[in-house]
Each structure stands twice: as C-alpha cells, then as structure tokens.
Enzyme design. Structure first.
Site, PDB file in Angstrom:
ATOM      1  N   LEU A   1       3.854  -7.135   4.845  1.00 12.18           N
ATOM      2  CA  LEU A   1       2.985  -5.653   4.554  1.00 12.18           C
ATOM      3  C   LEU A   1       2.935  -5.229   5.766  1.00 12.18           C
ATOM      4  O   LEU A   1       1.661  -4.537   6.143  1.00 12.18           O
ATOM      5  CB  LEU A   1       1.747  -6.081   3.677  1.00 12.18           C
ATOM      6  CG  LEU A   1       1.889  -6.265   2.008  1.00 12.18           C
ATOM      7  CD1 LEU A   1       0.643  -6.405   1.456  1.00 12.18           C
ATOM      8  CD2 LEU A   1       2.680  -5.158   1.614  1.00 12.18           C
ATOM      9  N   CYS A   2       3.889  -5.073   6.692  1.00  6.60           N
ATOM     10  CA  CYS A   2       3.524  -4.406   8.122  1.00  6.60           C
ATOM     11  C   CYS A   2       4.737  -3.377   8.261  1.00  6.60           C
ATOM     12  O   CYS A   2       5.118  -3.590   9.490  1.00  6.60           O
ATOM     13  CB  CYS A   2       3.015  -5.284   9.061  1.00  6.60           C
ATOM     14  SG  CYS A   2       4.190  -6.818   9.405  1.00  6.60           S
ATOM     15  N   GLY A   3       5.265  -2.864   7.065  1.00  2.00           N
ATOM     16  CA  GLY A   3       6.303  -2.083   7.738  1.00  2.00           C
ATOM     17  C   GLY A   3       7.624  -2.822   7.950  1.00  2.00           C
ATOM     18  O   GLY A   3       7.883  -3.900   7.572  1.00  2.00           O
TER      19      GLY A   3
END
Lengths: 293, 137
Positions: free
Chosen positions: A88-90
């Site tokens: 969930l960090c791009g």
C-alpha cells in the site's frame, strides 16, 4: 438502472474505505515528516565523513585495505535490496523490483532488507543469501547487521562487488530506485547529496592539504572504512524509509480523493433517481385524479 | 592572524556544536591534545571522553563518544556518534545507559559486533557522567 437502496449501500461502503485511507494517510504523513527529518539530519555527518575519507585515501596511497581492493574481473555480485515490509505504498516496490529484475540473474546473490524484496527474490527463483529486517525508525545497529553480511561475502571472496538497490528520496512526490556500488569503495559518493534533488551525488576530492595522522594513516583509515560502509548503509535505510512513507502518504491521499469523488458522483446519481421516482409518482397521482375527475 | 578556530561537532542526529573558539582540549587516541588556532592539519581518532572548549574566556565542557577529528588551521571538525553539552546531560539517564551496557557485556554468546557496540555505549555514558560530576567536586 440500480435501485436507490443499492446506491445507498455502495456510498456507505465507499465512505468506510475513505475513512480508512484517510487515517492511513495521516499516519503516513506524520511518519514521513519524521523520516524526512532523520534523512536530512544525517547529511552533515555523511558529508564530513566523506571529506575525511577523501583526505585519508589521498594521503595513504600506498596503503592496501581489503575494502578498497578493486578486483579486475567481477564475476559475482551481491545486491543488497532495500524494500519495504508492507505494501500500500503506490508504485514504490513495483518500480524497485522492476530494476531488480533487470539485473543479471545468474551472477547475483541477494541480501534482502524488507519483506517485499525477499518475496520477489523467492518468487523469481533468484539466489537469496539473507533476509533481514530493519526498524520503522532505522537504528544504526540495523545498518551494521546488514552491512556485515555484504562485507563478509566480499572479504570471503564469494562475491567481487556489493551493490545496493534502494529507493532514493528526492522529494515527497518523487522517489527513484537507484543502484549504488558499496564495495569495493572506488568513488566516494554521498547519498546525502541526493536529498536536495542532486541525482549524481558528488565525488569528493581531497583539498590537497598535507595532513598529519595520529597514530598513522593506515590505522585511521582502517577504522574509518568499516564505519563509512555502515554509515552509508544507514543513510540508505533512512532514505528508503523517507521514500516509503512519502510514497504511502501520496498513495493514500489519492485513494481518499478518489473515494470522495466516487461518493460525490454516486450521491448525484442517487438524488437523480430519487427525484425521478418522485416525479413519476406525482405524475401518476395527477393523471389518476384527472381520469377520475 | 586569527585568534579563534571554528569548532564543529557533528553526530548522525545533528550538528551539536558550531562556534568560534580560542582553544579546544580533546581526548585523542594517544592522550589528550590541546589545540589552538593555526594548528597543522591533523587527523586523528577520538576516544570517548570530555572535550574542553575555551570560548570568549569561558570554559565549556562537552561529553563525546568515539569518533574522528579533522583539524585544519581554521577549523576543527569532530565526527562522533554521541555528543552532549554539559547542561544537556541527564545524569540518571546516563547512569541507566551505563548499567544497561554493562549488563549486555556480561551476557554470553555475544558476537564481536555486539561487544564493540556495548563497549562504545558504555564509554559514551561514562564520558557523560565524568563531565557532569567534575563540576560538582
């Protein structure tokens, strides 16, 4: 045409998602500030150390140290892959691992810091030597442990070079995967120079001053070198963490914005349907009345 | 001729000290050194201990951990893992750190790395205590 109840249900579910992403954004934002500050605070230290090392290596030219030895034919490389533990960090890990995939598969061994990198190495059947973790606020001892693996492989002769693949922090919205050579030390380059957006780092030249050494140059050098490697890796961990949190913050901000946009669109559609049904009901009532009257 | 020298003490966390001073006493590998302006360029290792600074006639004490010092005619740069001004030292905390480090050293199966780290921590804590207690006696 979806019923009003379906739309209401969807709005509610998206609202929940938005709430979660918003919370994650806040957490990432505060962690990001801390990580960025830490990365910045390390810069004067790294700069000073680079300068010192440049001075010493310039003076102690006839001195041989295993970490400086440039082996002519590099057969095997060790790659220290610094990734994140959580997703969930791009596109951070995707970009990083795309670069990792381009490395020579047969002749590289991986030392992974962070779970995502280790999963990648396992999935693509590359050679994994060690999987290590580092704290959310990286400690110097984390860097020391990771560096030790690389240095040991190098001094044993298992590998002829050690590289680090990590995500360099350029700005909050810009992070770039980068491959740096850690061993042997050929160019004294600082990661820190890149924090301000200077991608090249800088090779430091000795000032040309004649230095005296106490007790002597080899001794100063042999204790400065391992420290330099450790610190270099520490700064890389700091940069990676700053990148991770920045990237996550931006990703979560986008997610929240998108969710809010969808809520807006759905609410509009919901109101349209509601109004249409009221209008048609009114029409039905009036026509019925006219028919009766 | 300049009669002051710039002293800069840098740790990984921040630049602790950056002032024009007239004399610096620092714990070198081979004993204490007193450094005045226009010193010949010199590079040395610094042991954990106390740094005595004379600035505008006033004496200041700092505790430092292991590190390196680069001495130029007009500038002294000290690179260390820990540095604290006398006023900033928390005696209780330093004592706690010293005890923790000593306990770690007593443990078994320590790797060389761990021993070095614990010894450095102990030395740094000891330096802090020494600086703090000196002024009292």
């Amino acid at each position: 045409m979806p019923s009003t109840r379906d739309i209401r249900r969807r709005i509610k579910s998206i609202k929940n998602t938005a709430q979660i992403t918003k919370a994650m954004q806040m957490v990432a934002a505060s962690k990001m500030r801390r990580a960025q500050d830490a990365a910045m605070a390390g810069r004067p230290y790294a700069e000073l150390m680079n300068r010192m090392l440049a001075e010493v290596t310039a003076t102690a030219t006839d001195f041989q140290h295993p970490l400086l030895e440039n082996r002519t034919n590099t057969k095997k490389r060790a790659i220290i892959l610094v990734s994140t533990d959580k997703g969930l960090c791009g596109g951070l890990n995707t970009n990083l691992l795309r670069d990792a995939a381009q490395l020579d598969k047969e002749n590289s061994v991986f030392i992974c810091a962070g779970r995502k990198g280790a999963q990648f190495v396992g999935r693509t059947r590359r050679e994994l030597t060690a999987e290590l973790s580092y704290a959310d606020v990286p400690e110097f001892s984390d860097a020391r442990t990771i560096a030790k693996f690389g240095v040991d492989l190098y001094t044993e002769g298992t590998v002829d070079a050690v590289d680090v693949l990590f995500t360099n922090f350029i700005s909050t919205i810009n992070q770039k995967p980068e491959l740096r050579q850690l061993l042997p030390i050929v160019n004294i380059k600082g990661v820190e120079g890149t924090v301000a957006g200077d991608n090249e780092g800088h090779t430091l030249e000795a000032s040309g001053q004649e230095f005296l050494f106490e007790p002597d140059a080899p001794e100063v050098l042999s204790s400065l070198l391992p420290h330099y490697i450790n610190y270099q890796l520490f700064q890389i961990l700091l940069e990676s963490k700053a990148s991770e949190h920045s990237s996550r913050m931006v990703a979560m901000k986008n997610a929240t914005d998108n969710a809010n946009q969808i809520i807006k669109d759905l609410t509009l559609e919901y109101n349209k349907i509601r109004q249409a049904s009221i209008t048609s009901e009114l029409l039905e009532i009036t026509t019925a009345q006219m028919a009766l009257g | 001729m300049a009669n002051t020298i710039k002293l800069e003490i840098v740790t990984p966390k921040s630049v602790v000290y950056s002032e024009e001073v007239s004399m610096v006493g620092l714990p070198g590998r081979q004993g204490d050194m007193g450094i005045y302006p226009n010193h010949v360029p010199l590079m040395t290792k610094v042991n954990a201990g106390e740094i005595e600074v004379t600035r505008e006639g006033q004496k200041e004490l700092l505790a430092v951990g292991d590190g390196f010092a680069e001495i130029m005619p007009e500038k002294i740069s000290i690179l260390t893992d820990m540095a604290a001004l006398e006023a900033e030292i928390d005696e209780a905390k330093a004592e706690e750190a010293l005890k923790a480090a000593e306990n770690r050293l007593k443990g078994e199966n320590l790797s060389d790395e761990q021993i070095i780290a614990a010894e450095a921590a102990a030395a740094a804590a000891m330096a802090q205590l020494k600086v703090k207690r000196r002024n009292r006696s």
